[in-house]
Design a protein around this motif. Structure first.
Motif, PDB file in Angstrom:
ATOM      1  N   UNK A 129      12.724   7.592 -14.764  1.00 47.31           N
ATOM      2  CA  UNK A 129      13.403   6.553 -13.988  1.00 47.31           C
ATOM      3  C   UNK A 129      14.226   5.648 -14.898  1.00 47.31           C
ATOM      4  N   UNK A 130      13.680   5.287 -16.041  1.00 47.14           N
ATOM      5  CA  UNK A 130      14.401   4.435 -16.989  1.00 47.14           C
ATOM      6  C   UNK A 130      15.640   5.134 -17.542  1.00 47.14           C
ATOM      7  N   UNK A 131      15.518   6.421 -17.799  1.00 44.69           N
ATOM      8  CA  UNK A 131      16.665   7.179 -18.300  1.00 44.69           C
ATOM      9  C   UNK A 131      17.761   7.266 -17.239  1.00 44.69           C
ATOM     10  N   UNK A 132      17.354   7.456 -15.982  1.00 44.60           N
ATOM     11  CA  UNK A 132      18.331   7.514 -14.895  1.00 44.60           C
ATOM     12  C   UNK A 132      19.075   6.183 -14.782  1.00 44.60           C
ATOM     13  N   UNK A 133      18.359   5.076 -14.953  1.00 45.14           N
ATOM     14  CA  UNK A 133      18.990   3.753 -14.902  1.00 45.14           C
ATOM     15  C   UNK A 133      19.991   3.586 -16.051  1.00 45.14           C
ATOM     16  N   UNK A 161      11.973   6.046  -2.406  1.00 44.92           N
ATOM     17  CA  UNK A 161      10.883   5.686  -1.513  1.00 44.92           C
ATOM     18  C   UNK A 161      10.373   4.309  -1.928  1.00 44.92           C
ATOM     19  N   UNK A 162       9.550   3.670  -1.118  1.00 50.56           N
ATOM     20  CA  UNK A 162       8.958   2.388  -1.545  1.00 50.56           C
ATOM     21  C   UNK A 162       8.203   2.571  -2.860  1.00 50.56           C
ATOM     22  N   UNK A 163       8.443   1.696  -3.813  1.00 48.84           N
ATOM     23  CA  UNK A 163       7.731   1.772  -5.077  1.00 48.84           C
ATOM     24  C   UNK A 163       8.358   2.670  -6.123  1.00 48.84           C
ATOM     25  N   UNK A 164       9.517   3.255  -5.823  1.00 53.22           N
ATOM     26  CA  UNK A 164      10.136   4.152  -6.805  1.00 53.22           C
ATOM     27  C   UNK A 164      11.105   3.412  -7.741  1.00 53.22           C
ATOM     28  N   UNK A 165      11.144   2.099  -7.660  1.00 54.85           N
ATOM     29  CA  UNK A 165      11.914   1.323  -8.634  1.00 54.85           C
ATOM     30  C   UNK A 165      13.367   1.101  -8.292  1.00 54.85           C
ATOM     31  N   UNK A 166      13.733   1.204  -7.034  1.00 54.25           N
ATOM     32  CA  UNK A 166      15.135   0.999  -6.650  1.00 54.25           C
ATOM     33  C   UNK A 166      15.607  -0.414  -7.000  1.00 54.25           C
ATOM     34  N   UNK A 204       0.846  -1.211   0.000  1.00 57.31           N
ATOM     35  CA  UNK A 204       0.000   0.000   0.000  1.00 57.31           C
ATOM     36  C   UNK A 204       0.871   1.247   0.000  1.00 57.31           C
ATOM     37  N   UNK A 205       1.940   1.186   0.729  1.00 57.53           N
ATOM     38  CA  UNK A 205       2.899   2.286   0.796  1.00 57.53           C
ATOM     39  C   UNK A 205       3.495   2.541  -0.589  1.00 57.53           C
ATOM     40  N   UNK A 206       3.862   1.459  -1.281  1.00 54.93           N
ATOM     41  CA  UNK A 206       4.448   1.585  -2.613  1.00 54.93           C
ATOM     42  C   UNK A 206       3.484   2.226  -3.606  1.00 54.93           C
ATOM     43  N   UNK A 207       2.204   1.896  -3.509  1.00 52.32           N
ATOM     44  CA  UNK A 207       1.227   2.400  -4.470  1.00 52.32           C
ATOM     45  C   UNK A 207       1.155   3.920  -4.487  1.00 52.32           C
ATOM     46  N   UNK A 208       1.404   4.540  -3.354  1.00 50.15           N
ATOM     47  CA  UNK A 208       1.390   6.009  -3.292  1.00 50.15           C
ATOM     48  C   UNK A 208       2.414   6.580  -4.263  1.00 50.15           C
ATOM     49  N   UNK A 209       3.593   6.006  -4.282  1.00 55.84           N
ATOM     50  CA  UNK A 209       4.668   6.536  -5.121  1.00 55.84           C
ATOM     51  C   UNK A 209       4.574   6.035  -6.558  1.00 55.84           C
ATOM     52  N   UNK A 210       4.111   4.801  -6.728  1.00 56.66           N
ATOM     53  CA  UNK A 210       3.945   4.278  -8.090  1.00 56.66           C
ATOM     54  C   UNK A 210       2.990   5.165  -8.882  1.00 56.66           C
ATOM     55  N   UNK A 267      13.885   9.620  -6.140  1.00 53.18           N
ATOM     56  CA  UNK A 267      12.726  10.417  -5.737  1.00 53.18           C
ATOM     57  C   UNK A 267      12.768  11.801  -6.386  1.00 53.18           C
ATOM     58  N   UNK A 268      13.900  12.456  -6.316  1.00 56.74           N
ATOM     59  CA  UNK A 268      14.022  13.800  -6.893  1.00 56.74           C
ATOM     60  C   UNK A 268      13.907  13.776  -8.413  1.00 56.74           C
ATOM     61  N   UNK A 269      14.394  12.706  -9.025  1.00 57.08           N
ATOM     62  CA  UNK A 269      14.428  12.621 -10.478  1.00 57.08           C
ATOM     63  C   UNK A 269      13.103  12.204 -11.094  1.00 57.08           C
ATOM     64  N   UNK A 270      12.382  11.291 -10.428  1.00 53.56           N
ATOM     65  CA  UNK A 270      11.270  10.631 -11.119  1.00 53.56           C
ATOM     66  C   UNK A 270       9.929  10.629 -10.379  1.00 53.56           C
ATOM     67  N   UNK A 271       9.825  11.312  -9.257  1.00 55.38           N
ATOM     68  CA  UNK A 271       8.555  11.348  -8.512  1.00 55.38           C
ATOM     69  C   UNK A 271       8.009  12.778  -8.507  1.00 55.38           C
ATOM     70  N   UNK A 272       6.702  12.870  -8.662  1.00 52.15           N
ATOM     71  CA  UNK A 272       6.057  14.193  -8.690  1.00 52.15           C
ATOM     72  C   UNK A 272       6.405  14.980  -7.433  1.00 52.15           C
ATOM     73  N   UNK A 273       6.624  16.275  -7.616  1.00 49.25           N
ATOM     74  CA  UNK A 273       6.999  17.141  -6.492  1.00 49.25           C
ATOM     75  C   UNK A 273       5.955  17.104  -5.376  1.00 49.25           C
ATOM     76  N   UNK A 274       6.462  17.146  -4.156  1.00 51.11           N
ATOM     77  CA  UNK A 274       5.659  17.227  -2.929  1.00 51.11           C
ATOM     78  C   UNK A 274       4.730  16.029  -2.714  1.00 51.11           C
ATOM     79  N   UNK A 275       5.114  14.867  -3.294  1.00 50.51           N
ATOM     80  CA  UNK A 275       4.328  13.654  -3.045  1.00 50.51           C
ATOM     81  C   UNK A 275       4.348  13.300  -1.558  1.00 50.51           C
ATOM     82  N   UNK A 276       5.504  13.430  -0.935  1.00 48.41           N
ATOM     83  CA  UNK A 276       5.602  13.155   0.502  1.00 48.41           C
ATOM     84  C   UNK A 276       4.621  14.032   1.290  1.00 48.41           C
ATOM     85  N   UNK A 277       4.640  15.322   0.967  1.00 51.58           N
ATOM     86  CA  UNK A 277       3.804  16.278   1.714  1.00 51.58           C
ATOM     87  C   UNK A 277       2.317  16.017   1.496  1.00 51.58           C
ATOM     88  N   UNK A 278       1.926  15.720   0.271  1.00 51.62           N
ATOM     89  CA  UNK A 278       0.514  15.511  -0.052  1.00 51.62           C
ATOM     90  C   UNK A 278      -0.069  14.277   0.636  1.00 51.62           C
TER      91      UNK A 278
END
Length: 340
Positions: free
Chosen positions: A143-147, A199-204, A129-135, A268-279
């Protein structure tokens, strides 16, 4: 002196049940001494003596720890292509005599381990459930480009004229004393360390698997360290031939750069929408509370299993002849160091 001594685990009481990488680490050796159900105090003496002798002879040493209590359960001497490993009586071998022994303490050991795994499984469902927030807030193209960019920086066009190999292990374990890891031991002699943040679900894990596959295809021996909580996930890749590692440095194995050449790669900084943690702050806090509660229950059950297994071992030790054990230690030692 040897360049390094490695410490790691090959087994885990995980959210997906009992997991073992015995074959990955021992099938490649010419000589394997398998101990079945030896008390941990006897194993510690056997392993310790082999380790001391190997270091005196300037050999490298790999020490394998028990995932329940972190005690020593095995050793590999790479230069001799030889190793010793103990299989505790509670190990889940298909035809283990433990399954038919009428020993209440052993039955309670199995019960504690099974209860721990149920709580870990419940924790994994919460973690999903935690992962789904970030997915749901991921930019997968970024994320693929960063990899791809990281693979280019880490390996580039370098190849070796041999077949690559992957060796699978755990750098940590969920023990009766909580989460433990040997990241410092495994990375202490590497020139370059890449710290993956996210974060969980960010593809690490996916990120690390891509690097491992590329490195192996390029001919490198690739140490793949899986997540002890979820063995389907990968937490670290070590390429000793390149003197580097890339690892997930987030909780419960959170590390920060401490050397000049350490480098952070932040998914997280590269591939997750801004302020996801805060929201999602309140939702994440509730999930973390539930998750930690299940982990705490699992840890308590592991401690219960250890208490009962200590009683099993005490019974075994009372029946072991010290002289016979000493003779066995010598035979094991000679077999390791006389191998080819």
């Amino acid at each position: 002196m040897p360049e390094y001594t490695l410490n790691y685990y090959i087994r885990s009481n995980s959210a997906r049940g009992y997991a073992s990488f015995f074959e990955s680490n021992f099938s490649r050796l010419r000589t394997v001494v398998r101990l079945d159900g030896y008390p941990s105090v006897a194993v510690a003496d056997i392993v310790g003596n082999i380790c001391a002798d190997a270091l005196e002879k300037n050999f490298h040493v790999e020490l394998i720890h028990n995932c329940l209590d972190n005690s020593l359960e095995g050793v590999i001497v790479p230069e001799k292509s030889a190793g010793v490993i103990n299989f505790p009586l509670y190990d889940e071998e298909e035809f283990s005599v433990a399954a038919i022994l009428n020993d209440e303490n052993l039955h309670q050991t199995f019960a504690g381990l099974e209860a721990a795994r149920r709580h870990f499984a419940a924790a994994l469902e919460i973690h999903d459930r935690w992962e789904q927030i970030y997915i749901s807030n991921m930019d997968f193209a970024a994320a693929n480009k960063l990899a791809s960019d990281t693979i280019e920086r880490v390996i580039g066009g370098n190849t070796l004229a041999k077949k690559g190999e992957q060796i699978h292990r755990f750098f940590g374990a969920a023990t009766m004393d909580g989460s433990l890891d040997y990241i410092d031991s495994l990375t202490s002699h590497l020139a370059k360390r890449y710290f993956i943040k996210g974060r969980p679900g960010t593809g690490k894990s996916t990120f690390l698997k891509k690097i491992a596959e590329y490195a192996c295809a390029a001919g490198y021996e690739t140490e793949v360290y899986h997540c002890a909580f979820d063995p389907n996930s990968v937490d670290m890749i070590v390429l000793r031939e390149l003197g580097l590692c890339v690892f997930d440095s987030t909780s419960p194995h959170e590390y920060f750069p401490s050397r000049p050449d350490d480098e952070v790669i932040d998914i997280y900084k590269t591939a997750v929408a801004e302020k996801t943690d805060e929201k999602h702050r309140s939702e994440i806090a509730a999930i973390m509370t539930d998750y930690k509660a299940e982990i705490a229950k699992a840890t308590k059950q592991l401690a219960r299993a250890k208490r009962y297994y200590d009683e099993v071992q005490r019974g075994l030790l009372s029946k072991i002849n010290a002289g016979a054990l000493g003779n066995m230690e010598k035979k094991i030692h000679d077999k390791i160091f006389e191998s080819w």
